[in-house]
Design an enzyme around this catalytic site. Structure first.
Site, short mmCIF file in Angstrom:
data_model
loop_
_atom_site.label_atom_id
_atom_site.label_comp_id
_atom_site.label_asym_id
_atom_site.label_seq_id
_atom_site.Cartn_x
_atom_site.Cartn_y
_atom_site.Cartn_z
N CYS A 1 0.83 -1.22 0.00
CA CYS A 1 0.00 0.00 0.00
C CYS A 1 0.86 1.26 0.00
O CYS A 1 0.37 2.34 -0.28
CB CYS A 1 -0.87 0.07 1.24
SG CYS A 1 -2.02 -1.26 1.36
N CYS B 1 -4.43 7.99 6.21
CA CYS B 1 -3.18 8.06 7.00
C CYS B 1 -3.51 8.29 8.47
O CYS B 1 -2.86 7.71 9.35
CB CYS B 1 -2.28 9.19 6.51
SG CYS B 1 -1.61 8.91 4.87
#
Lengths: 144, 397
Positions: A34, A103
């Site tokens: 990722c 995030c």
């Protein structure tokens, strides 16, 4: 894409970076495929997070959210640290671009993963306290 | 010592001063419509005609009227591919061949056509980023309508054997289009020598203004109209001409083409110095063939770090570059170009593209070689992935 000044500050001057050799709990979330991995280390004394540090592989927002998450839990009781949300991390950074919200989710999960590890080391089942840390939905790649 | 280094010329270039000067009159006093008969209209008509002739000359097209002005590379690609597809369908040919690492203006157009009953074959580009002519030949079918292969790749800069590929397509009676957006103005492009039927170009890649480009359509190919309306562009791309735009594009193309013999050997030299310098960094790699490569293209991967944070840190040092990491592409996957040459996701995330133009110098390279290694070291020191890479390697030893 524009990052806030606070994001840029935490990216350029990240707080609490580095390994912690004598950590009481270590959590790692994300995966290399990722493009982001966060690793959090915590030191706990009398149910208080006396020290915290991180190492992150990822974009500017991944580094900034890691840094901010460590700041937000440092010196807090472990029960307080458990209530940390990705929203709180985002707000403390004056927001994130929409594509970078994940995030902040990762940063929250990294703190929770470190706390889970701490409970485990204490012989306590972390699941009823911390809950399960979900696999990142967005990152469920098809292997092939 | 701090410095500003613009090293993202594959994204766009600075407008040339000559092109700007050439454009000015058509943004001020000569505002007439080229379709009008009066004086200021005649002046702008002349300007458009001259621009067309200059572009045709720079590319060695046989006639100026083979050059059709568009809004840029994406429009030219869309027009060429959808138009050729329509021509093919009339003869019952609904198969198109392209490559895996085309620009999205090509790939997404092909995806659109797939939804409308066309079949698409995407050729492999291999680890070196080069299409194999024999693989093209093997992919051609009775019903192939078009082969579209990019001249030079926008990320890794590899240059395809276009002349050879076009000859193979023609041997089988198939039209050949090339997206030459990264090549025109950068390397010699001789349309008659290449023998292509359709070629796309974009002005802002060679120091011309943005929002203008062209499609070369070989005489005799009756490409269907893209925009219906007036008689502009021989009636197949209607709309009042972007006069200042085409004038600026023609001036920039002339200038950048003329500079090729002086510029390219110089750029190749500083490019190779930078690549060799960066390859001394532990666990780094160059992406794409080193020889068949645009003179100003550097594309590297550094293991254990992520491209966006690398770009942000470079920007703090005044170096403007780009990356193929997921975080910079706005999607979850890293660049399709880097995946097409076989890189695993985790390595593709750590990519860096530096692209030079006329304006770059050896001092720029020296500066990058000074600031980049410490940035990589710093990012690696905080990367748990790097920690793992080192540990696993140690265990192996």
């Amino acid at each position: 894409m524009a990052y806030s000044e606070k994001v840029m500050d935490h990216f350029a001057n990240p707080r609490n970076v580095g390994e912690m050799p004598d950590a009481d709990g270590i959590g790692e979330v994300g995966n290399p495929k990722c493009g982001d991995i966060m690793k959090m280390y915590i030191k706990v004394k009398d149910d208080t997070i006396t020290d915290v540090s991180f190492k992150t592989f990822g974009c500017g927002a991944a580094i900034a959210t890691s840094s901010m998450a460590t700041e937000l839990v440092k010196g807090k009781s472990i029960t307080d640290a458990l209530t940390l949300t990705n929203k709180a991390v985002m707000e403390a950074l004056d927001g994130l671009p929409p594509v970078k919200v994940h995030c902040s989710v990762l940063a929250e999960q990294a703190i929770k993963a470190a706390l889970s590890d701490y409970y485990k080391r204490q012989g306590i089942d972390p699941e009823p306290i911390v809950g399960t840390i979900p696999e990142c939905e967005e990152c469920s790649f098809e292997e092939g | 010592m701090s410095r500003f280094v613009y090293a993202d010329n594959a994204a766009t270039t600075k407008l040339s001063a000559n092109a700007f000067e050439a454009m000015k009159p058509y943004l001020t006093e000569y505002y007439g419509n080229p379709s009008s008969l009066y004086h200021i209209g005649v002046e702008t008509r002349k300007a458009v005609d001259n621009a067309r002739a200059d572009v045709a000359k720079a590319l060695n097209a046989s006639k100026p009227n083979e050059i059709y002005f568009t809004s840029g590379g994406s429009e030219s690609d869309n027009w060429a591919i959808k138009g050729a597809a329509e021509l093919g369908a009339k003869k019952g040919r609904k198969h198109i061949i392209s490559s895996k690492f085309e620009h999205h203006a090509v790939l997404h157009t092909l995806e659109y056509l797939e939804k409308h009953g066309y079949e698409v074959t995407l050729l492999e580009v291999h680890e070196d980023g080069l299409v194999r002519p024999e693989e093209l030949e093997a992919a051609i079918r009775e019903d192939t309508a078009l082969v579209t292969i990019m001249f030079a790749n926008n990320e890794i800069g590899t240059i395809q054997p276009i002349k050879e590929l076009a000859a193979i397509a023609h041997k089988h009676g198939v039209l050949f289009h090339t997206d030459a957006v990264q090549a025109v103005g950068t390397v010699p492009v001789d349309i008659q020598d290449l023998g292509v039927d359709l070629l796309s170009l974009s002005s802002h890649k060679f120091h011309g203004p943005k929002g203008v480009g062209a499609l070369y359509i070989k005489k005799g190919i009756r490409l269907p109209a893209l925009i219906h309306g007036g008689a502009q562009e021989r009636g197949i791309r209607a709309g009042t001409e972007n006069i200042a735009g085409v004038v600026g594009m023609a001036a920039a193309l002339k200038e950048s083409t003329e500079h090729i013999p002086e510029r390219n050997p110089r750029l190749e030299k500083i490019r190779d110095k930078l690549i060799d310098g960066l390859l001394t960094i532990d666990r780094s790699r160059i992406n794409g063939d080193r020889k068949s490569r645009l003179p100003g293209n550097i594309n590297m991967c550094f293991q254990g770090i992520e491209g966006e944070s690398l770009l942000l840190m470079l920007d703090m040092q005044g170096v403007e570059a780009s990356s193929g990491s997921a975080c910079t592409s706005g999607s979850l996957d890293p660049s399709h170009v880097l995946l097409s040459i076989g890189l695993p996701h985790e390595i593709a995330h750590g990519s860096l593209r530096l692209t030079f133009s006329d304006d770059n110098t050896e001092e720029d390279v020296d500066y990058i070689l000074e600031v980049l290694p410490p940035i990589i070291e710093r990012l690696r020191s905080m990367s748990p992935l790097w920690e793992k890479i080192i540990k696993e390697n140690n265990e192996n030893i």
